[in-house]
Design a protein around this motif. Sequence first.
Motif, PDB file in Angstrom:
ATOM      1  N   GLU A 237      32.330 -11.752  32.219  1.00 55.07           N
ATOM      2  CA  GLU A 237      33.177 -10.151  32.306  1.00 55.07           C
ATOM      3  C   GLU A 237      32.496  -9.414  33.798  1.00 55.07           C
ATOM      4  OE1 GLU A 237      33.637  -6.172  29.649  1.00 55.07           O
ATOM      5  OE2 GLU A 237      32.232  -7.561  29.070  1.00 55.07           O
ATOM      6  N   TRP A 238      31.371  -9.392  33.770  1.00 50.44           N
ATOM      7  CA  TRP A 238      30.798  -8.627  34.817  1.00 50.44           C
ATOM      8  C   TRP A 238      30.609  -9.515  35.969  1.00 50.44           C
ATOM      9  CZ3 TRP A 238      29.844  -3.466  35.761  1.00 50.44           C
ATOM     10  CH2 TRP A 238      30.008  -2.616  34.781  1.00 50.44           C
ATOM     11  N   ARG A 239      30.772  -9.283  37.206  1.00 52.96           N
ATOM     12  CA  ARG A 239      30.389  -9.606  38.301  1.00 52.96           C
ATOM     13  C   ARG A 239      29.001  -9.206  38.681  1.00 52.96           C
ATOM     14  NH1 ARG A 239      33.676 -13.099  41.857  1.00 52.96           N
ATOM     15  NH2 ARG A 239      31.756 -13.202  42.762  1.00 52.96           N
ATOM     16  N   SER A 240      28.044  -9.750  37.975  1.00 53.79           N
ATOM     17  CA  SER A 240      26.570  -9.086  38.173  1.00 53.79           C
ATOM     18  C   SER A 240      26.089  -9.630  39.508  1.00 53.79           C
ATOM     19  CB  SER A 240      25.871  -9.809  37.128  1.00 53.79           C
ATOM     20  OG  SER A 240      26.404  -9.386  35.799  1.00 53.79           O
ATOM     21  N   ASP A 241      26.828 -10.468  40.193  1.00 54.46           N
ATOM     22  CA  ASP A 241      26.216 -10.810  41.295  1.00 54.46           C
ATOM     23  C   ASP A 241      26.567  -9.829  42.346  1.00 54.46           C
ATOM     24  OD1 ASP A 241      28.860 -11.540  40.882  1.00 54.46           O
ATOM     25  OD2 ASP A 241      29.077 -13.220  42.445  1.00 54.46           O
ATOM     26  N   TRP A 242      27.768  -8.848  42.512  1.00 47.79           N
ATOM     27  CA  TRP A 242      28.098  -7.788  43.079  1.00 47.79           C
ATOM     28  C   TRP A 242      26.865  -6.506  43.019  1.00 47.79           C
ATOM     29  CZ3 TRP A 242      33.974  -6.908  42.670  1.00 47.79           C
ATOM     30  CH2 TRP A 242      34.723  -7.815  42.778  1.00 47.79           C
ATOM     31  N   LYS A 243      26.425  -6.656  41.815  1.00 46.09           N
ATOM     32  CA  LYS A 243      25.453  -5.508  41.829  1.00 46.09           C
ATOM     33  C   LYS A 243      23.946  -5.892  42.375  1.00 46.09           C
ATOM     34  CE  LYS A 243      24.941  -3.576  37.692  1.00 46.09           C
ATOM     35  NZ  LYS A 243      24.809  -3.184  36.316  1.00 46.09           N
ATOM     36  N   TRP A 244      23.651  -7.414  42.372  1.00 48.91           N
ATOM     37  CA  TRP A 244      22.674  -7.695  43.056  1.00 48.91           C
ATOM     38  C   TRP A 244      22.823  -7.364  44.514  1.00 48.91           C
ATOM     39  CZ3 TRP A 244      17.873  -8.700  41.574  1.00 48.91           C
ATOM     40  CH2 TRP A 244      16.914  -9.513  42.427  1.00 48.91           C
ATOM     41  N   GLU A 245      24.004  -7.945  45.022  1.00 49.02           N
ATOM     42  CA  GLU A 245      24.347  -7.800  46.499  1.00 49.02           C
ATOM     43  C   GLU A 245      24.043  -6.457  46.865  1.00 49.02           C
ATOM     44  OE1 GLU A 245      24.894 -10.189  48.897  1.00 49.02           O
ATOM     45  OE2 GLU A 245      24.323 -11.650  47.379  1.00 49.02           O
ATOM     46  N   ARG A 246      24.329  -5.421  46.099  1.00 50.88           N
ATOM     47  CA  ARG A 246      24.195  -3.811  46.614  1.00 50.88           C
ATOM     48  C   ARG A 246      22.567  -3.531  46.524  1.00 50.88           C
ATOM     49  NH1 ARG A 246      28.867  -3.278  43.307  1.00 50.88           N
ATOM     50  NH2 ARG A 246      27.929  -2.680  41.283  1.00 50.88           N
TER      51      ARG A 246
ATOM     52  N   GLY B 206      20.105  -8.394  29.033  1.00 45.57           N
ATOM     53  CA  GLY B 206      21.589  -9.249  28.611  1.00 45.57           C
ATOM     54  C   GLY B 206      20.799 -10.767  28.682  1.00 45.57           C
ATOM     55  N   ASN B 207      21.757 -11.568  29.225  1.00 47.85           N
ATOM     56  CA  ASN B 207      21.575 -13.044  29.286  1.00 47.85           C
ATOM     57  C   ASN B 207      20.561 -13.660  30.161  1.00 47.85           C
ATOM     58  OD1 ASN B 207      23.121 -13.544  31.469  1.00 47.85           O
ATOM     59  ND2 ASN B 207      24.923 -13.952  30.095  1.00 47.85           N
ATOM     60  N   GLY B 208      19.979 -12.759  31.190  1.00 46.18           N
ATOM     61  CA  GLY B 208      19.163 -13.065  32.071  1.00 46.18           C
ATOM     62  C   GLY B 208      19.733 -13.342  33.561  1.00 46.18           C
ATOM     63  N   TYR B 209      20.801 -13.275  33.784  1.00 43.95           N
ATOM     64  CA  TYR B 209      21.452 -13.435  35.025  1.00 43.95           C
ATOM     65  C   TYR B 209      20.566 -12.749  36.477  1.00 43.95           C
ATOM     66  CZ  TYR B 209      24.247 -13.545  39.088  1.00 43.95           C
ATOM     67  OH  TYR B 209      24.538 -13.846  40.358  1.00 43.95           O
ATOM     68  N   HIS B 210      20.223 -11.461  36.022  1.00 42.56           N
ATOM     69  CA  HIS B 210      19.551 -10.995  37.291  1.00 42.56           C
ATOM     70  C   HIS B 210      18.045 -11.284  37.379  1.00 42.56           C
ATOM     71  CE1 HIS B 210      22.513  -7.512  37.155  1.00 42.56           C
ATOM     72  NE2 HIS B 210      22.677  -8.064  38.551  1.00 42.56           N
ATOM     73  N   GLY B 211      17.630 -11.906  36.257  1.00 45.05           N
ATOM     74  CA  GLY B 211      16.174 -12.688  35.963  1.00 45.05           C
ATOM     75  C   GLY B 211      16.055 -14.022  37.047  1.00 45.05           C
ATOM     76  N   TRP B 212      17.356 -14.637  36.853  1.00 43.90           N
ATOM     77  CA  TRP B 212      17.472 -15.830  37.712  1.00 43.90           C
ATOM     78  C   TRP B 212      17.338 -15.367  39.367  1.00 43.90           C
ATOM     79  CZ3 TRP B 212      16.231 -20.289  35.356  1.00 43.90           C
ATOM     80  CH2 TRP B 212      16.728 -20.428  34.118  1.00 43.90           C
ATOM     81  N   ARG B 213      18.189 -14.270  39.458  1.00 44.30           N
ATOM     82  CA  ARG B 213      18.429 -14.033  40.970  1.00 44.30           C
ATOM     83  C   ARG B 213      16.940 -13.542  41.514  1.00 44.30           C
ATOM     84  NH1 ARG B 213      23.409 -13.550  42.989  1.00 44.30           N
ATOM     85  NH2 ARG B 213      22.349 -13.601  44.917  1.00 44.30           N
ATOM     86  N   MET B 214      16.170 -12.754  40.707  1.00 50.03           N
ATOM     87  CA  MET B 214      14.711 -12.319  41.059  1.00 50.03           C
ATOM     88  C   MET B 214      13.945 -13.623  41.118  1.00 50.03           C
ATOM     89  SD  MET B 214      14.588  -9.531  37.960  1.00 50.03           S
ATOM     90  CE  MET B 214      15.888  -8.246  37.746  1.00 50.03           C
ATOM     91  N   LEU B 215      14.035 -14.540  40.375  1.00 52.57           N
ATOM     92  CA  LEU B 215      13.160 -15.890  40.823  1.00 52.57           C
ATOM     93  C   LEU B 215      13.564 -16.412  42.007  1.00 52.57           C
ATOM     94  CD1 LEU B 215      12.985 -18.058  37.457  1.00 52.57           C
ATOM     95  CD2 LEU B 215      11.082 -16.663  38.580  1.00 52.57           C
ATOM     96  N   GLY B 216      14.887 -16.486  42.399  1.00 54.97           N
ATOM     97  CA  GLY B 216      15.364 -16.870  43.435  1.00 54.97           C
ATOM     98  C   GLY B 216      14.719 -16.121  44.727  1.00 54.97           C
ATOM     99  N   ALA B 217      14.542 -14.689  44.478  1.00 57.23           N
ATOM    100  CA  ALA B 217      13.890 -13.990  45.533  1.00 57.23           C
ATOM    101  C   ALA B 217      12.369 -14.112  45.520  1.00 57.23           C
ATOM    102  CB  ALA B 217      14.335 -12.548  45.121  1.00 57.23           C
ATOM    103  N   GLY B 218      11.630 -14.960  45.033  1.00 58.24           N
ATOM    104  CA  GLY B 218      10.655 -15.202  45.034  1.00 58.24           C
ATOM    105  C   GLY B 218       9.591 -14.718  43.892  1.00 58.24           C
ATOM    106  N   ALA B 219       9.971 -14.020  43.020  1.00 60.44           N
ATOM    107  CA  ALA B 219       8.932 -13.741  42.128  1.00 60.44           C
ATOM    108  C   ALA B 219       8.284 -14.670  41.428  1.00 60.44           C
ATOM    109  CB  ALA B 219      10.060 -12.837  40.775  1.00 60.44           C
ATOM    110  N   ARG B 220       7.058 -14.143  41.056  1.00 60.77           N
ATOM    111  CA  ARG B 220       6.105 -15.188  40.442  1.00 60.77           C
ATOM    112  C   ARG B 220       6.288 -15.495  38.929  1.00 60.77           C
ATOM    113  NH1 ARG B 220       1.874 -12.191  40.838  1.00 60.77           N
ATOM    114  NH2 ARG B 220       1.178 -11.731  38.722  1.00 60.77           N
ATOM    115  N   MET B 221       6.953 -14.456  38.129  1.00 57.65           N
ATOM    116  CA  MET B 221       7.420 -14.293  36.833  1.00 57.65           C
ATOM    117  C   MET B 221       8.148 -13.396  36.710  1.00 57.65           C
ATOM    118  SD  MET B 221       5.311 -14.738  33.234  1.00 57.65           S
ATOM    119  CE  MET B 221       5.490 -12.899  33.095  1.00 57.65           C
TER     120      MET B 221
END
Length: 323
Positions: A104-113, A132-147
Amino acid sequence: MIDYTPLYRALEDAGATSWVEQLPGQIQAVLNQQSHGDWDRWQSVVDKLPSVIPSSNELIDSVRIGSAGDLSTELQQKLFDELQALHPWRKGPYQVFGIDIDTEWRSDWKWERLKNHITSLKNRLVLDVGCGNGYHGWRMLGAGARMVLGVDPTLLSIMQFQALHKLYGEAALYVLPLGIEDLPADLKLFDTVFSMGVLYHRRSPIDHLLELKGFLRSGGELVLETIVVDGGVDTVLLPEQRYAQMRNVWFLPSCDALIVWMQRCGFKNIKLRDVSKTTIEEQRSTAWMRFNSLQDFLHPEDDSLTCEGLPAPLRAIVTANID
C-alpha cells in the motif's frame, strides 16, 4: 518463531541486562494472549515457506531477497500464494525471489526523503518504534546499522516480518510484538531512534516525545516523522472524531508547534528536514492491499481535504539530538 538469542546478547553487551531478563516473558505473554482468529493460519504460512538460500540480497537501494532464478516456476508460484495469504501488506515494497510485493505504501519514498538528512547509521544501535513489518529496518541495516530493533504490536506485521526474515536468512534485525509502552522507561540505550507515523496516534504526544528521548543514549539522534498542519506556533488540530477515516488520530501540530513541543521536552539541534503532501501515488490500493486507501479517504471534490473536510495529510520529518 524467530530466535531472539542474538538480540538478547546484543542488548546485554549494550548494558540492558535487566530488560533482557524481562523480554522472553513479555514476548511469551503476548503470544499466549493472542486471540486473532487468523494467527494459526499465518503461522502455518510462515512454517511452510521454502528453505532456499538466496543467491544474493540487496538492502541499500531497495529490499530484495534472492532472484527469480533461485526457484523453479512451480515453487515461485507456491511462494507467491503463501505471501498473498499474509494480505494486506501495508509497508514496502519488497522483491522476493522475483515476486514484487507492491505494498500500500511506497515506504521507499519516505526513506529517500530522510536518508541524506540523518546521522550516518554505520555501526549504530537503532530502535524503530511502530515499525510495521520492518521495511525501514531493512533499509537501516543496508545503511550500516550494527543492529536494528523494531517494535510493533500488530500481529500480522509481525508475521510478515517473520516470513521475510526466514527467506532472507540471518540478519541483525528483530521485530518484537510489543508497543512502546512495553519498553522500560529511560533505557538510554540506542544511538538512533525512529518514530515514523506514530506521534499522531498517541493520546499524549508530549509523553511520546519524552519516551523517545528516554530510549536515546547521550548524544543520540531522534528521527521523527508525523502528520502536520499549516499554521503558526499555536496551531494544533484535534479532530472531533475521525481523520481520513482513522479513529485513532489525536493531535496534529503545525511544524512550529511541533518544534516547540520538542524544545520543551529537552531536545537540542532540532531541524525540520522535509514537508511533503501524501499523494495517492505514495499510498494506494494494490493487489497486495486490496482494501480502501488514501484516495477513498480524501474529499471527492477537493483533494486538499480529507473526506471529513479536514486538511489532507501533510507529513514532516524532524531530526533532533539529546545532550
